[in-house]
Design a protein around this motif. Structure first.
Motif, PDB file in Angstrom:
ATOM      1  N   GLU A   1      17.023   3.445   4.274  1.00 32.64           N
ATOM      2  CA  GLU A   1      17.436   4.553   5.127  1.00 32.64           C
ATOM      3  C   GLU A   1      18.940   4.654   5.183  1.00 32.64           C
ATOM      4  OE1 GLU A   1      14.607   6.218   8.452  1.00 32.64           O
ATOM      5  OE2 GLU A   1      15.334   4.215   8.926  1.00 32.64           O
TER       6      GLU A   1
ATOM      7  N   GLN B   1      11.093   5.399   3.018  1.00 30.87           N
ATOM      8  CA  GLN B   1      10.419   4.132   3.278  1.00 30.87           C
ATOM      9  C   GLN B   1      11.143   3.012   2.535  1.00 30.87           C
ATOM     10  OE1 GLN B   1       7.911   3.852   5.476  1.00 30.87           O
ATOM     11  NE2 GLN B   1       8.208   6.047   5.821  1.00 30.87           N
ATOM     12  N   ARG B   2      11.455   1.935   3.221  1.00 39.44           N
ATOM     13  CA  ARG B   2      12.236   0.847   2.628  1.00 39.44           C
ATOM     14  C   ARG B   2      11.350  -0.016   1.727  1.00 39.44           C
ATOM     15  NH1 ARG B   2      13.973  -2.616   7.117  1.00 39.44           N
ATOM     16  NH2 ARG B   2      11.885  -2.131   7.832  1.00 39.44           N
TER      17      ARG B   2
ATOM     18  N   ARG C   1       3.075  11.287   0.662  1.00 38.89           N
ATOM     19  CA  ARG C   1       3.595  10.729   1.901  1.00 38.89           C
ATOM     20  C   ARG C   1       2.732   9.571   2.393  1.00 38.89           C
ATOM     21  NH1 ARG C   1       2.289  10.797   6.933  1.00 38.89           N
ATOM     22  NH2 ARG C   1       3.872  10.455   8.544  1.00 38.89           N
TER      23      ARG C   1
ATOM     24  N   SER D   1       3.263   6.647   0.145  1.00 40.53           N
ATOM     25  CA  SER D   1       4.513   5.950   0.421  1.00 40.53           C
ATOM     26  C   SER D   1       4.388   5.034   1.621  1.00 40.53           C
ATOM     27  CB  SER D   1       5.627   6.976   0.639  1.00 40.53           C
ATOM     28  OG  SER D   1       6.837   6.336   0.959  1.00 40.53           O
ATOM     29  N   LEU D   2       3.740   5.502   2.690  1.00 38.85           N
ATOM     30  CA  LEU D   2       3.547   4.675   3.879  1.00 38.85           C
ATOM     31  C   LEU D   2       2.704   3.442   3.564  1.00 38.85           C
ATOM     32  CD1 LEU D   2       2.858   7.471   6.525  1.00 38.85           C
ATOM     33  CD2 LEU D   2       4.856   5.970   6.456  1.00 38.85           C
TER      34      LEU D   2
ATOM     35  N   SER E   1       4.724   0.954   1.333  1.00 37.97           N
ATOM     36  CA  SER E   1       5.758   0.274   2.117  1.00 37.97           C
ATOM     37  C   SER E   1       5.154  -0.780   3.034  1.00 37.97           C
ATOM     38  CB  SER E   1       6.543   1.294   2.935  1.00 37.97           C
ATOM     39  OG  SER E   1       7.502   0.660   3.741  1.00 37.97           O
ATOM     40  N   ASP E   2       4.053  -0.439   3.679  1.00 36.14           N
ATOM     41  CA  ASP E   2       3.389  -1.395   4.570  1.00 36.14           C
ATOM     42  C   ASP E   2       2.905  -2.613   3.789  1.00 36.14           C
ATOM     43  OD1 ASP E   2       2.152  -1.936   7.298  1.00 36.14           O
ATOM     44  OD2 ASP E   2       0.398  -2.044   5.985  1.00 36.14           O
TER      45      ASP E   2
END
Length: 868
Positions: A260, A319-320, A469, A472-473, A476-477
């Motif tokens: 971010e 998302q990191r 989307r 991506s979540l 990332s999780d």
């Protein structure tokens, strides 16, 4: 978000029911039966909802609330709602499953809302009136319920998107304020940036990925043109990668670190330039830079490279995570590719996927037949249980249009078609195939497609399995979950490895301090510079002795063969001196200065090498030998002697050779000693040549049982015959006349020895040379008392010692030349050589490959491992 609110409402109802009696308890039990299991949606529900017990004291809350029975009166009649849904379940059991799958917590909250806002308000009369209810067919009710649920879902989906957009803008403003320092606080480096730097260090430590650090990465693999790069761009929210129509564009691994930030920018690890991803010209420049780096990393004769390109992408709402985009897997090597391209891509993919903590993002093209996939077999080999694989089906819009049976797409997403297993299955759309499409237009197209897709309407796909989307979540999780589990484990592994290395070092090198390659180079550099400084401390006497000795060894043959022997054949002293002067002048003009400079340069190299390679007892460290040798060779290669040295040296040598005045008896005796040494050395060499020609004498033949060869026998007979000529005429000329050669040949034939005239002349040269040197030595002995006659210019004397004067002139020239060269060495050349050594060491210090090549061995590698 709306499911989270439903879960929170459920918990509030449960806490309220504690003191509310049987009615509240019954109401809660009915509510609990109707609620879907939200554990499957844990990845999308915020953590604070699950931890409400820790943050809210519901017992205190219950005390301050009104009586639960009074509160229950204000709530809707859950019994009637339950009966309605139960009767609906009785009419069509599949419909109930549909409700369980599609209806969410927000829909149930909608039922709990005010009568004017609930979806059931419009249909209360229909449900309460049994007669009207019976008139409506089952099919109409199913369609009506599905329509109502879909409208509700779309409504809340739009609300969720609006809130997310507002949240993104707010985060951007906060980050921008932090970036400008409004809060006057120093922002530490983000966790993902530090983690990415660790991966870069490990990658630099071993570019071939043999260290097996086992730290998580998201490895993006797929068949060529399956849409890997498009998926990654959607996650990064920018068109950052070069594209080509059917051509292989990803030629090397690209590590993308997403984090971010207040601005949407990208930058390379080894560059300070920031590319603004909101500007098309910066995007084009970034794509061009990535393509250039890929092509530069590919070695000549290859198509792909193992060298990793590291890129950081920052922006609000990203998302990191750390992703590695790999070259697409191919089935056939086409023209223009290296023959081993297919195997190289497989080996690169395996190297990254065999990391047990790597998350494999398997990309499959949904628009082609599943049977054509190559990568799925490879992924199933690397992760048979599917514990770290996420499957992504791309181009679902083309698949829905072209595939005759939609059930086939459902089978793929449910993991029933491919042999591979996965943690999750996702379906995405990454554009219409136009390379000029923006990310926003692609996202809009993707959302519109799935909102109108029959795959969702007929429940073949679940809502959380679609769009990039949600992908991506989920990635990332999964990534951070894997990081949490593996970092501590990896740290322990590194500690254990270091302990083993330290133990090995203590056992193998107990008396040596641990020095890595750079520290060893600095130590070697200091030693080399000390040795060069020692070169300046060599005494002038040592330089002159070496120079004079080496120069005479180089020119002695020319002096004896081309100056002394021809002059000695003359009739009188006048002719001797004239011949000597002419030949000395020619020698000085053409050869002598150049020979002297060569000798000085060779002497400097020898002394420099001696200091560099000389062992210093116990302090000597042989690990530096290769480095010192390389520095010595490179320094000598770069050193060039002053070109003007020959001109000044020629004048000095010419003046020295013109002088014939021997000032005292000591110099006279020194010249005679020098002459005797030279003649003895030449006589010894000549006798050795004659012995090789004629073979062993009678003593060696009897003592060692060595016989002469046939050629040696002929040469021995020829030698005996030629010695008779010398005995008959001590003053014989240096060359045989033709009649003398004929006489010798006939005499030998009379004794049964056939001899070639050339062999006679060759043997005569060595016999005469020995006779001449013996005569010159006896004459030299006579000249010991000739200094008195020399001072009188040999007037009224039969003794002439002009050869002694010649050797004195040569000896004096050697001394003066050695002194001149020594001055030039100490004043100029040694300092220039020292400067060259420093330059070479500076160049080597910047060349890591050179240091790795020159500083090698178990000790260096062990120290390097400890350092890393």
């Amino acid at each position: 978000m709306w499911r989270a609110r439903a879960a929170a409402a459920c918990l509030v109802c449960q806490r309220s029911a504690v003191g509310g009696g049987y009615t509240a308890k019954k109401t809660y039990d009915q509510w609990k039966d109707m609620m879907p299991d939200l554990s499957d949606y844990k990845w999308i529900v915020p953590d604070f909802v699950w931890d409400l017990d820790e943050f809210i004291d519901f017992e205190k809350l219950n005390k301050v609330l009104p009586d639960a029975e009074d509160l229950a009166k204000l709530l809707p009649d859950f019994d009637k709602i339950g009966e309605s849904l139960s009767s609906l379940k009785g009419f069509f059991s599949p419909g109930y499953n549909l409700v369980s799958e599609v209806i969410g917590a927000s829909d149930l909250l909608l039922l709990l809302g005010t009568p004017g806002e609930t979806a059931f308000k419009a249909t209360d009369q229909g449900y309460d009136d049994d007669k009207q209810y019976k008139k409506v067919s089952d099919k109409d009710k199913i369609d009506q319920l599905q329509e109502e649920l879909l409208r509700t879902q779309l409504k809340y989906q739009r609300m969720l998107e609006r809130l997310e957009k507002e949240n993104k803008e707010l985060r951007k403003l906060v980050l921008q304020r932090d970036d400008k320092g409004i809060h006057q606080r120093k922002l530490k480096k983000s966790l993902i940036d530090m983690y990415s730097e660790v991966l870069d260090i490990l990658s630099d430590y071993d570019a071939s990925y043999n260290t097996q650090d086992h730290l998580p990465r998201v490895v993006v693999v797929g068949d060529q043109s399956a849409g890997k790069t498009s998926v990654l761009e959607m996650i990064a929210q920018a068109r950052i990668f070069p594209r080509g129509s059917g051509e292989m564009m990803t030629r090397s691994p690209v590590k993308v670190t997403l984090s971010e930030g207040p601005h949407h920018v990208a930058l390379f690890k080894d560059s300070s330039r920031e590319f603004d991803l909101t500007k098309e010209e910066d995007l084009a420049a970034l794509r061009n830079e990535i393509e250039i780096r890929m092509r530069n990393s590919v070695k000549e004769g290859c198509t792909v490279s193992t060298e990793t390109i590291s890129l950081n992408v920052k922006g609000p709402g990203l998302q990191r995570m750390v992703l590695v985009d790999l070259p697409g897997v191919i089935s056939t090597v086409t023209s223009g590719m290296a023959p081993d391209t297919k195997e190289t891509i497989f080996s690169i993919s395996k190297a990254y996927m065999q990391n047990p903590n790597a998350i494999i993002l398997c990309i499959q093209d949904g628009s082609v037949d599943a049977e054509r996939s190559i990568v799925t077999d490879l992924v199933s080999q690397m992760d048979p249980q599917g514990k770290r694989t996420i499957f992504v089906l791309t181009k679902v819009d083309l698949a829905e249009k072209n595939v005759a049976s939609p059930n086939r797409i459902q089978q793929i997403i449910e993991g029933k078609l491919f042999p591979m297993k996965a943690l999750g299955y996702f379906a995405v759309v990454t554009g219409k195939g136009n390379t000029n499409e923006s990310i926003d237009s692609i996202k809009e197209y993707e959302e519109d497609f799935f909102q109108n897709s029959k795959l969702l309407k007929t429940c073949m796909l679940k809502a959380h399995q679609v769009t990039t989307r949600n992908l991506s979540l989920a990635v990332s999780d999964c990534f951070w979950k894997m990081v949490r589990e593996s970092v501590e484990q990896q740290a322990d592994a590194f500690k254990a490895t270091r302990f083993n290395l330290e133990t090995e070092w203590k056992n193998n090198y107990p008396r040596l301090r641990e020095l890595d390659r750079n520290e060893l180079f600095e130590k070697a550099k200091n030693e080399i510079l000390d040795e060069v400084i020692s070169l300046t401390q060599v005494t002038p006497k040592h330089w002159e002795e070496i120079l004079q000795k080496t120069l005479w060894e180089r020119v002695s043959t020319h002096v004896i063969e081309n100056i002394y022997l021809p002059a000695a054949q003359t009739v009188n002293s006048g002719t001797f001196n004239t011949t000597v002067d002419i030949k000395l002048k020619q020698w000085t003009d053409k050869q002598l200065p150049n020979k002297a400079v060569e000798v000085a340069w060779a002497t400097l190299q020898e002394e420099f090498s001696r200091f560099m390679t000389e062992q210093k007892g116990k302090e000597h460290d042989d690990i530096f030998d290769k480095l010192k040798q390389a520095v010595k060779e490179e320094s000598i290669k770069r050193h060039h002697w002053n070109e003007r040295a020959e001109d000044s040296l020629r004048v000095i040598q010419h003046n020295a050779l013109e002088d014939r005045s021997i000032s005292d008896k000591q110099q006279w005796d020194a010249a005679i000693h020098f002459m005797e040494e030279t003649l003895h050395s030449r006589l010894k060499d000549t006798e050795s040549v004659i012995e090789d020609m004629v073979g062993p004498d009678w003593k060696k033949r009897w003592l060692y049982w060595i016989a002469r060869s046939k050629e040696q026998h002929v040469r021995n007979e020829t030698k005996n015959e030629l010695e008779k000529l010398i005995k008959c005429n001590d003053d014989h000329a240096a060359y045989l006349a033709n009649d003398e050669v004929t006489t010798v040949r006939k005499n030998l034939e009379a004794r049964g020895v056939t001899v070639d005239p050339c062999l006679i002349k060759d043997t005569w040269h060595q016999i005469y040379r020995r006779h001449f040197l013996r005569t010159a030595l006896s004459h030299c002995n006579l000249c010991r008392r000739g200094f008195y006659y020399y001072q009188r210019h040999f007037v009224d004397s039969e003794l002439e010692c002009n050869d002694v004067v010649l050797f004195w002139r040569i000896q004096r020239m050697l001394a003066i030349t050695a002194n001149t060269l020594r001055q030039q060495l100490t004043n100029t050349e040694v300092r220039r050589l020292e400067k060259n050594v420093k330059e070479v060491l500076e160049d080597f210090a910047e060349d890591n490959e050179k240091k790795v090549k020159l500083l090698t061995g178990k000790r260096v590698q062990l120290a390097e491992d400890l350092s890393e």
